[in-house]
Design an enzyme around this catalytic site. Sequence first.
Site, PDB file in Angstrom:
ATOM      1  N   LEU A 285       0.933  -0.613   0.097  1.00  0.00           N
ATOM      2  CA  LEU A 285      -0.284  -0.344   0.017  1.00  0.00           C
ATOM      3  C   LEU A 285       0.326   1.239   0.258  1.00  0.00           C
ATOM      4  CD1 LEU A 285      -3.062   0.840   0.247  1.00  0.00           C
ATOM      5  CD2 LEU A 285      -2.322   1.299   3.067  1.00  0.00           C
ATOM      6  N   TYR A 286       2.294   1.153   1.104  1.00  0.00           N
ATOM      7  CA  TYR A 286       3.043   2.006   0.533  1.00  0.00           C
ATOM      8  C   TYR A 286       3.159   2.659  -0.362  1.00  0.00           C
ATOM      9  CZ  TYR A 286       7.624   5.007   0.744  1.00  0.00           C
ATOM     10  OH  TYR A 286       8.233   5.640   0.027  1.00  0.00           O
ATOM     11  N   ALA A 287       3.997   1.373  -1.530  1.00  0.00           N
ATOM     12  CA  ALA A 287       3.780   1.917  -2.941  1.00  0.00           C
ATOM     13  C   ALA A 287       3.035   2.256  -3.680  1.00  0.00           C
ATOM     14  CB  ALA A 287       4.542   0.759  -3.917  1.00  0.00           C
TER      15      ALA A 287
END
Length: 341
Positions: free
Chosen positions: A154-156
């Site tokens: 999700l960060y990416a």
Amino acid sequence: MAKKTCVITGTAGFIGYHLADLLLTQGHQVVGIDIVSDYYEVSLKEARLVNLKKFEGFVEKRIDLADWSAVETVFKEYRPDICVNLAAQAGVRYSLENPRAYLHSNVDGFLNILEACRHYPVEHLVYASTSSAYGANTSMPFKVSESAEHPMTLYAATKKSNEMMAHAYSHLFNIPSTGMRFFTVYGPWGRPDMALFMFTKDIIAGKPINVFNNGNMQRDFTYVKDIVEGISRLADIPPGIDLDWDSNNPNPSTSGVAPYRVVNIGNTRCEKLMRYIEVLEEKLDIKAEYNMLPMQDGDVPATWADVTELSEITGYKPSVTIEEGIGHFVDWYKFYYKINS
């Protein structure tokens, strides 16, 4: 860069601190925005800010990027020439535990930066993306001219969404924007959740270090001073519309309808993790114990940057070796934590 007023978000953070220090040293005014979250030890963030407050040109604004009213007030008062957005909920692995924090900071917060640049126009919006955007890609070195549509965390995904949001705003409101995909940044004043910091802490304490993927990881380790030199040079060169852009075969790193670009900032070397650890052992003069572990969810086995665009735009290419960079980090770590050699 001629003397500018620069809004930098994330000035209590690792990269934001180093960039603010560089620009202040060059004589620019820096308006630093940071909420000083407790994601990691607040005392380290406060110590960074203490150093920045020594400069007359530094103004601290302790606000949440997701608070539109507060962000607008800063832009309305200071009318910045340049905005560099480095504030984010960082950490690939933490996104598995607390996903909503990433939407709050990385998406809602970035939307407010875009809105601020829309209503209080800047010469250039420069913002942090990540090498994690390449996700499932395996063709290396990673090139910004190639598609990166399969994020693994999700960060990416939030950072990839920043690139798409920036393109839309660049097109709709003529905001020159540059996204920067950073590759495994390390160095003095680093984050305690990053590998080099954790390795150093555990080795000095005599604890085994966790080595994921049984040590079969490779990274493009990039020294923080190389990162901020690249940012400062890019900030002075806003993009225009790419007149050679082909809508039938679109280059994802530029645009034919917006003053937009994305670049890699990496060291252009693919180093083995075990070599990185060996250099740290040499600088500490301590042999580590290894706790070999499997690959973690969301991780990728290797990263490697092609920085052709960065070099062509700025004439700059990162060059600090891991031997030099890790040495600087160890010296800082021992000084900051008062460890006698």
